[in-house]
Design a protein around this motif. Sequence first.
Motif, PDB file in Angstrom:
ATOM      1  N   LEU A 446       0.854  -1.180   0.000  1.00  0.00           N
ATOM      2  CA  LEU A 446       0.000   0.000   0.000  1.00  0.00           C
ATOM      3  C   LEU A 446       0.888   1.226   0.000  1.00  0.00           C
ATOM      4  N   SER A 447       0.295   2.370  -0.331  1.00  0.00           N
ATOM      5  CA  SER A 447       1.050   3.594  -0.126  1.00  0.00           C
ATOM      6  C   SER A 447       1.329   3.716   1.366  1.00  0.00           C
ATOM      7  N   ALA A 448       2.469   4.302   1.710  1.00  0.00           N
ATOM      8  CA  ALA A 448       2.895   4.333   3.110  1.00  0.00           C
ATOM      9  C   ALA A 448       1.861   5.006   3.992  1.00  0.00           C
ATOM     10  N   ARG A 449       1.316   6.143   3.573  1.00  0.00           N
ATOM     11  CA  ARG A 449       0.347   6.836   4.411  1.00  0.00           C
ATOM     12  C   ARG A 449      -0.929   6.024   4.578  1.00  0.00           C
ATOM     13  N   ALA A 450      -1.344   5.326   3.518  1.00  0.00           N
ATOM     14  CA  ALA A 450      -2.538   4.495   3.621  1.00  0.00           C
ATOM     15  C   ALA A 450      -2.338   3.373   4.632  1.00  0.00           C
ATOM     16  N   GLN A 451      -1.126   2.835   4.678  1.00  0.00           N
ATOM     17  CA  GLN A 451      -0.837   1.767   5.633  1.00  0.00           C
ATOM     18  C   GLN A 451      -0.740   2.300   7.049  1.00  0.00           C
ATOM     19  N   LEU A 452      -0.098   3.431   7.229  1.00  0.00           N
ATOM     20  CA  LEU A 452       0.251   3.909   8.566  1.00  0.00           C
ATOM     21  C   LEU A 452      -0.890   4.598   9.298  1.00  0.00           C
ATOM     22  N   ALA A 453      -1.790   5.258   8.572  1.00  0.00           N
ATOM     23  CA  ALA A 453      -2.761   6.152   9.211  1.00  0.00           C
ATOM     24  C   ALA A 453      -3.555   5.476  10.314  1.00  0.00           C
ATOM     25  N   THR A 454      -4.096   4.301  10.026  1.00  0.00           N
ATOM     26  CA  THR A 454      -4.960   3.625  10.998  1.00  0.00           C
ATOM     27  C   THR A 454      -4.250   3.380  12.323  1.00  0.00           C
ATOM     28  N   TYR A 455      -2.946   3.138  12.281  1.00  0.00           N
ATOM     29  CA  TYR A 455      -2.214   2.766  13.485  1.00  0.00           C
ATOM     30  C   TYR A 455      -1.975   3.946  14.424  1.00  0.00           C
ATOM     31  N   ALA A 456      -2.197   5.168  13.957  1.00  0.00           N
ATOM     32  CA  ALA A 456      -2.012   6.327  14.823  1.00  0.00           C
ATOM     33  C   ALA A 456      -3.132   6.463  15.844  1.00  0.00           C
ATOM     34  N   VAL A 457      -4.232   5.733  15.652  1.00  0.00           N
ATOM     35  CA  VAL A 457      -5.372   5.761  16.559  1.00  0.00           C
ATOM     36  C   VAL A 457      -5.383   4.484  17.378  1.00  0.00           C
ATOM     37  N   GLY A 458      -5.488   4.608  18.686  1.00  0.00           N
ATOM     38  CA  GLY A 458      -5.731   3.421  19.498  1.00  0.00           C
ATOM     39  C   GLY A 458      -4.615   3.037  20.427  1.00  0.00           C
ATOM     40  N   GLY A 459      -4.478   1.717  20.591  1.00  0.00           N
ATOM     41  CA  GLY A 459      -3.645   1.191  21.649  1.00  0.00           C
ATOM     42  C   GLY A 459      -2.237   0.864  21.223  1.00  0.00           C
TER      43      GLY A 459
END
Length: 586
Positions: A446-459
């Motif tokens: 995936l594009s790097a931002r598409a992969q990383l974004a979700t992981y900035a939220v949560g635990g």
Amino acid sequence: MSETTQASRADFHYVEPASGGRVVAELRFPLHDASVRVLHPFSWDAKFRGLTIDELDTDGGRTLVSGPYAAADAAALGAGADFDLRPDDGTDMTRYLAHGRVSEPGDRIQDAAGWCTLAGVTDDGSPLAAALALDYSGTALTEIEQYDDGLRVRLALPAQTFSPVGSVELPGAWVRVGPGGHDDAEDWLRELIRLTIPERATGPLLPPVIADTWGFGEEIDPRRVEAFFNAAAGLGVEVVTVDKGWELHVGDWVARPGYVDGVAGLARLAHDRGMALGLWVGAGNASPESTVALEHPDWLTTWRGQRPLLSFRNHALCLGHAPVRDYVFERLDSLVRDGVDWLLHDFETIPRCDATLHTHDPGAGEDAAVRGWYSILAELRREHPALVIENCWNGGRPLDLQMIAHHDTTIGDDWCQSGFNRVAKLGLGRYLPSSWCTAYMSDEDLSARAQLATYAVGGPWVLMGDLPGWTAEHRALVSTAIDVYRRWRTADIEARAIEPRTVGEVSAVATSPRSDGSQLLAATISVDQVGGPARWYPDAAGPVMLTDEWTGSQRRLTADEVAAGIPLDTSEPTGLLLSVRPIATL
């Protein structure tokens, strides 16, 4: 349990129907036109479904199956078959589904977490709801039947796994009933869960940034591990975990040759770089080649005349057998004394066993394993109060109050991919604090931002890729995402990952609003979604400061602009990280 929950304890007891004795807790609710809201845990037997929530009617009845093998057990019951374990198929990762198929919403029998909500109306049409939460990690059935006089619920321990010969201590559940609907009952469940979560360990910051070697699978050695530790330290990782492959044999828990000073050497390697050490173990398992299996074959589980092979072709150790509990505790205690800070336990820790020569009742081996495993974790907690304990077992199973009471975090999805993790964050986020929901991240196409974004939220965020092999550009973007994550992470037990209000084709997850009204949105734009209109309606009133967390650029929005929805940039496949903060708080 605090009385402020207004919850009552429903203890299991024996009843003697014509078909033979069963252990149940029986409940009745004056509910009509009722539905049940069910959380399905992750299972490799249902790997493409993910961790989802269904709201199902109760017409014709429903049976919810929870516990360590819920998906396979529900499939077996739905097919009219007995519980069984899948025969050896010759692969490295034997699954559990032996009969039937994974349950679908229309099926009477469903696999489920150890909690659910019920909602309907009373005789006079008033809305009434109930929250049910099992305090038990063994296999249990929640049988729901609609009658003319209301809803009847029977919480049962199935005879297939619980037919003790003698007297055995029985588990229970927590129940709360009151005016309202499913959303109200989910609030009650969150309160029960919040009161069940143990006091936080005094060790590493929760939720930390973690790096884990599973991006290489079992292809690790001292050289690769040291390079991985160096790369992780360069990113500012706080906990580094060595996953499966460090051990000589599953069950013995000694390092492979080449690791200088074994686990103690790994601990020094991490600690000298300012990181805590995490270690993967399958504490309830033993490979056929392990010393413990060869010297103590009588410690292995047997069930229905077989010695099952489970994950990665390992046998299960019977944690309901006293000598096994002593051995497993000694090995885990030794690892912690060698410097392990974060215990990542996986594979089958609650096996089924009917061995007549073990110290447990042969008709209640699974129940004895539940008690045995949690007694080990409780003793570890007493001896090592700073130890962090993560429930990683094949995707985080089981999900119930007893599991929560003995852990600091759990994963909800074992795919290690952003899309599946987003679904898991939203499912678990309905009930668990965001700091409780560990998310694993492999390298994806995936594009790097598409992969990383979700992981900035949560635990806890676990990096599982080829950290030493990343390009400088990718490392820089990961570092930016980690900075965003650190700014927004919280151990606040009230904070959750939630589904934001959006319109348009967009996949998103957000933090619940902070006390100051600020909120972070993570959204991914796929190739199919490029060019489509999309807006975000944050949980904010009045003017806000909108920040692009990737770049730091900011823009003031009026109250009318917020109310109209914030346009999302869908011009290319990417991942968006946007935040709002009320102007009044700046």
